[in-house]
Write an enzyme that holds these catalytic residues in place. Structure first.
Site, PDB file in Angstrom:
ATOM      1  N   GLU A  87       0.817  -1.218   0.000  1.00 53.05           N
ATOM      2  CA  GLU A  87       0.000   0.000   0.000  1.00 53.05           C
ATOM      3  C   GLU A  87       0.851   1.267   0.000  1.00 53.05           C
ATOM      4  OE1 GLU A  87      -0.689  -2.708   1.707  1.00 53.05           O
ATOM      5  OE2 GLU A  87      -2.605  -3.257   0.821  1.00 53.05           O
ATOM      6  N   HIS A 156     -12.878  -6.065   6.566  1.00 56.44           N
ATOM      7  CA  HIS A 156     -13.392  -5.837   5.209  1.00 56.44           C
ATOM      8  C   HIS A 156     -14.716  -5.092   5.270  1.00 56.44           C
ATOM      9  CE1 HIS A 156     -10.467  -9.054   4.647  1.00 56.44           C
ATOM     10  NE2 HIS A 156     -10.395  -8.698   3.379  1.00 56.44           N
TER      11      HIS A 156
END
Ligand SMILES: Cc1ncc(C[n+]2csc(CCOP(=O)(O)OP(=O)(O)O)c2C)c(N)n1
Ligand SMILES: [Mg+2]
Lengths: 355, 379
Positions: A87, A156
């Site tokens: 990321e 999530h």
């Protein structure tokens, strides 16, 4: 494109009925066609077309995806980059490319993982203009799916938008409809400021709507919208919760209450006046979001509306937010975690003084 | 490598002629030193606030790389890269304006001394976050690859099944890429950002020059407490790029090593990790007494000061000139004295007092913030 009738009045623009996620894909596709400096990077974005398929297929005339060709096939592997599982590299890389003349669209696969790149987003992207005294800009768009309700469990399902609103230097947008998804995304891509564009993953294929078939269709950043006019109570929300508010409003309407609903659309900087004016008009206000209550969207809006509309308020502002805990997995707990129609309804009833 | 280069290596100055040696290398080397020492003094005299990170001792490392930068190359510094900036061409006035937070400061006085860049020279103003700039450099380098791709100068080489390219591309003969220069310390290489950057650049053969300044210390933490291998350059192998370790006190050696790396990168050969063995003379910042290290260690390194090494090598190779050295020093002293007079005068003038207007590029966002600010101010 816009067409004008002979008498000079604008004819109804052609539009397409497409899903929320399709609006996102189509907009990126069209921006990549228009502007060579726009490119996409993220995990699984290229060959695979993204885990949600947001970087896969453009829609055909009927609004359905054209499965014959992915974005990757159209624009090539350099402009639809399969980024490594990193990321920091994705966001830091996007920032570097932006400083060297590009308008990258970086996808973080789930908003839950965006914390890995926090330093880059908050202290790099969000400060480029500031620390160059306005002489450089950082035109990156960070797209990321957020929100619960799909059984995603703790990592999530999160709604971490407040982190970025809190940072000071980032634009944060949260479209709730396909039309807004398209218009806001195009504005983010074209904006010179770094934008965090959050997509409610529960809406991806759950809703469809008309989106103008116009490669220059934008929605102004920083401007909210009255999505339903009313006079007795103001409901303020975005994302999946906005759709719950809409159905609660129907029920209240059938019981004789007139509900106004406001979608801020851009969470930061926020369209404070729109919300305050509405609360002044109705005298009652309920703010709903699934993100955490503590220092979050609902608290912020309540504080501002209270300050601006205090003398016109008839009842206290009420807020409904996600509890300040990690996000639970078990379906029953997940359902309990997310604000429900009943909770929104009851809160409105109490504000309306009925119960 | 070809034999010409091997022959040059027999000279410690790698065949650099006298004019280049003084104009290109000695001038920035000495300017960085004199300006740096001056700023240490000025800080200690209370002429400016915040704190200051001196790069004294590390000039050769910075200059040897910085002088290879050309228009369009981005410099992503950390907190100790005055030398690289001087080599890139930053003026003493720009530096002092920033350090003194005057109205002429390149960053509008938004950053504290030593976290600064110069937008006009493509020098990124770094965050205080160690290693973040290393990733940014890879992103800029990716942009340079895209530049060439858009011009049609990049050919993608797919694998035999036509599925994966994995950064396998070739640059058209004669085409040249810009380079991104990332500077970072030994401590920074312990961070994940470093790994993600070199990994990304390694995959895509990006034109990045990774300048690892191994100065033994990261604040008070010894390099062996940050890095498990003896040579930082050994790590390059894990990222599919060449790694070299050079004497960071010998500007000629750094200049030569970086030249090779830059030539490779510009012609599409990918990144290089250049480890420079060097040392900082002062504490980590001005408030650090540096009592974690021995005086002997400091003295040992000062014997190999970049300016002393320059003189030694230049004399050995017959390119030293007392006259040129003196002229260079006079020129620099003039620039610095003039800049200090100027900045002292500047600092009596009204200081920058707005930061809201530059937070966003879009003025309407700043207006939204200012509304509340004014409310607070006008109660
Ligand atoms: C993310 C982060 N962690 C900690 C710090 C505090 N800090 C500033 S410089 C530094 C040491 C850096 O050492 P090194 O990378 O070797 O560079 P040097 O100072 O030796 O040039 C530390 C720990 C910081 N600025 N950023
Ligand atoms: Mg160090």
């Amino acid at each position: 494109m816009m067409q004008f009738a002979r008498d000079g009045r604008r004819e109804k623009m052609s539009s397409k009925n497409i899903s929320y996620i399709q609006a996102i894909t189509d907009t990126m596709w069209s921006e990549m066609e228009i502007d060579e400096t726009v490119f996409v990077l993220g995990q699984d974005c290229g060959r695979y077309g993204g885990v949600f398929k947001a970087t896969a297929w453009r829609s055909e005339k009927d609004g359905k995806p054209d499965l014959s060709k992915k974005m990757y096939d159209e624009f090539g592997p350099l402009r639809v980059l399969d980024a490594p599982l990193a990321e920091n590299a994705i966001i830091g890389g996007a920032i570097g490319a932006a400083l060297s003349g590009y308008r990258p669209i970086a996808e973080i696969q789930f908003m839950d993982f965006i914390d890995c790149a926090m330093g880059h987003i908050v202290n790099q992207a969000g400060t480029i203009s500031f620390k160059t005294n306005g002489s450089w800009c950082c035109p990156i768009t960070i797209r990321t799916p957020y929100g619960g309700g799909i059984g995603g469990g703790m990592t999530h399902s999160q709604s971490n938008e407040a982190w970025f609103c809190h940072a000071g230097g980032l634009v944060v947008t949260a479209p709730s409809t396909p039309r807004d998804a398209a218009g806001l995304l195009r504005s983010c891509i074209r904006a010179d400021d770094p934008c965090v564009y959050i997509e409610h993953k529960g809406l991806y294929r759950a809703i469809t709507g008309d989106v103008p078939d116009d490669p220059n269709f934008t929605i102004e950043l920083g401007k909210g919208k009255v999505v339903r006019e009313g006079s007795d109570i103001t409901l303020i929300s975005y994302g999946a919760m906005l759709h719950k508010c809409l159905s609660v409003a129907e029920k209240l309407e059938s019981e004789g209450a007139s509900v106004e609903i406001i979608d801020p659309r851009t969470l930061w900087p926020m369209d404070e006046d729109l919300m305050i004016n509405s609360a002044c008009k109705t005298g009652r206000c309920v703010v709903v979001a699934e993100s955490h209550a503590a220092y979050g969207f609902t608290s912020e809006v309540a504080a501002r509306v209270q300050e601006g509309a205090f003398w016109n308020l008839l009842t206290p502002i009420r807020t409904i937010a996600g509890p300040d805990t990690p996000f639970p997995f078990e379906p029953g707990m997940e359902a309990a975690y997310l604000p429900s129609d009943d909770e929104i309804y009851n809160s409105c009833k109490r504000a309306l003084g009925d119960g | 490598m070809n034999s010409k280069k091997i022959n040059q290596k027999q000279k410690k100055s790698f065949g650099v002629d006298q004019q280049t040696a003084f104009e290109v290398l000695y001038h920035p080397l000495l300017k960085a030193r004199l300006l740096d020492e001056r700023m240490v003094k000025l800080f200690n005299q209370g002429r400016f606030g915040g704190t200051y990170f001196s790069g004294c001792g590390q000039e050769a490392t910075n200059v040897g790389a910085g002088v290879h930068m050309v228009e369009g190359d981005i410099l992503a510094p950390s907190h100790r890269q005055l030398g690289a900036m001087v080599a890139r061409g930053i003026t003493a006035k720009r530096v002092l304006a920033q350090v003194y937070s005057t109205a002429e400061s390149p960053d509008g006085a938004q950053q504290h001394p030593c976290h600064f860049g110069d937008p006009e020279l493509d020098i990124v103003s770094p965050t205080g976050h160690v290693a973040i700039q290393v990733v940014l450099a890879a992103g800029s380098a990716y942009a340079y690859l895209l530049d060439a791709y858009r011009k049609g100068d990049v050919k993608i080489n797919w694998d035999k099944d036509g599925i994966v390219w994995a950064g396998n591309w070739t640059l058209k003969k004669g085409s040249k890429l810009n380079c991104a220069f990332a500077f970072f310390g030994d401590g920074a290489t312990a961070k994940g950002d470093f790994h993600e950057s070199v990994n990304f650049a390694g995959i895509h053969k990006l034109p990045v020059i990774y300048m690892a300044e191994n100065n033994i210390w990261a604040e008070s933490v010894h390099v062996t407490e940050n890095v498990p291998v003896e040579r930082l350059s050994d790590r390059a192998a894990a990222y599919g790029m060449p790694g070299v370790t050079v004497d960071g006190q010998n500007v000629f050696e750094v200049y030569h090593a970086v030249q090779e790396a830059v030539e490779r990168a510009r012609s599409g050969g990918g990144p290089t990790l250049v480890e420079c063995l060097t040392y900082r003379y002062h504490g980590h910042s001005m408030i650090d007494p540096a009592d974690y290290r021995t005086d002997e260690e400091v003295e040992k390194w000062k014997k190999r000061d970049p300016l002393i090494v320059f003189e030694q090598v230049a004399k050995e190779d017959g390119i030293w000139s007392d006259k040129l050295a003196k002229e260079t020093e006079d020129r620099i002293n003039n620039e610095i004295e003039e800049a200090i007079d100027w900045v002292e005068d500047e600092s009596t003038k009204p200081k920058p007092d707005q930061f809201i207007d530059v937070t966003f590029r879009d003025p309407k966002f700043n207006d939204a913030i200012r509304k509340r600010w004014e409310k607070r101010k006008n109660v």
